[in-house]
Design an enzyme around this catalytic site. Sequence first.
Site, short mmCIF file in Angstrom:
data_model
loop_
_atom_site.label_atom_id
_atom_site.label_comp_id
_atom_site.label_asym_id
_atom_site.label_seq_id
_atom_site.Cartn_x
_atom_site.Cartn_y
_atom_site.Cartn_z
N ASP A 46 33.95 10.83 63.12
CA ASP A 46 35.04 10.97 62.15
C ASP A 46 36.33 10.34 62.66
O ASP A 46 37.08 9.75 61.89
CB ASP A 46 35.27 12.45 61.85
CG ASP A 46 34.17 13.05 60.98
OD1 ASP A 46 33.79 12.40 59.99
OD2 ASP A 46 33.71 14.16 61.28
N ALA A 154 40.93 15.21 52.84
CA ALA A 154 40.06 14.58 53.85
C ALA A 154 40.35 15.12 55.23
O ALA A 154 39.45 15.21 56.07
CB ALA A 154 40.24 13.07 53.82
N ALA A 158 39.91 19.04 59.74
CA ALA A 158 40.24 18.60 61.10
C ALA A 158 41.24 19.58 61.72
O ALA A 158 40.96 20.76 61.85
CB ALA A 158 40.77 17.17 61.06
N ASN A 160 43.90 20.87 60.59
CA ASN A 160 44.23 21.92 59.64
C ASN A 160 43.27 23.11 59.73
O ASN A 160 43.69 24.27 59.73
CB ASN A 160 44.22 21.33 58.22
CG ASN A 160 44.40 22.39 57.15
OD1 ASN A 160 45.48 22.92 56.96
ND2 ASN A 160 43.32 22.68 56.43
N SER A 162 41.44 23.95 62.33
CA SER A 162 41.65 24.60 63.62
C SER A 162 42.84 25.54 63.60
O SER A 162 42.88 26.54 64.33
CB SER A 162 41.85 23.56 64.72
OG SER A 162 40.72 22.73 64.85
#
Length: 257
Positions: A46, A154, A158, A160, A162
């Site tokens: 990613d 998207a 990620a 966010n 965590s």
Amino acid sequence: MNTKYEKIACVASESPAAQEALAALSKRYDCVPVKEADVIVCLGGDGFLLSTMHDYHHTRLPIYGMNRGTVGFLLNSYTENGLIARLNLAHGVVLNPLRMVATDIDGHKLSALAFNEVALHRYSQQSAHIRVSINGQQRLENLVCDGIMVATPAGSTAYNLSARGPIIPVGSNVLALTPVSPFRPRRWNGALLPHSVTVEFDIIDPFKRPVGASADSFEVRDVSHVSIQEDHSECATILFDPDHCLEERIFSEQFVN
């Protein structure tokens, strides 16, 4: 079958798995340089897909990612077989990035794009003190925290995620405003915002409590003010296999056993 994608450019991360895949695909297919291609095949994880979007979004070429990394949330499964057919059956998702304009304590303004998130983070042992405004209206007079971010759909899985932010379906036209280790106001866990808003962060006492800002991998130190809004003049198109159910992946991430 009417073929719309014929000229393939392949890019790969430095990982052994990605480099092996690049060698295999280059041997099997007539790969061309990006400037001659009508589609980019991205081999990696990613993070490498994100860097590929930054490197080549100006070309307006669609990007078809195949997972040669770990999680691969936005990537298709890897196989050497039937690549041309897969490309031409794939459906595209258009992603508009956030535009960050950061002003540092010397008054210099720097601009950068973020397909995942714009994040603020403290640079000292003291908590950051941040004033939060939405569309010119103050919403939080003083957020005491380690940081705060605005995340795209998207990017919602990620950093966010965590920080315990919400997972947002791609195409939902919503942004996540997510604090990092908030202390005051008590029990404020963030907000969901329409994608059309302008978010502004003012750093309270930036000399005593220094704060940095990042737009994906681009970072600015010692900021005093940060403005964020979606940039509709820029975009990246990501291609997915028909059986790559992004919605199902989003559900799965929210109901982990």
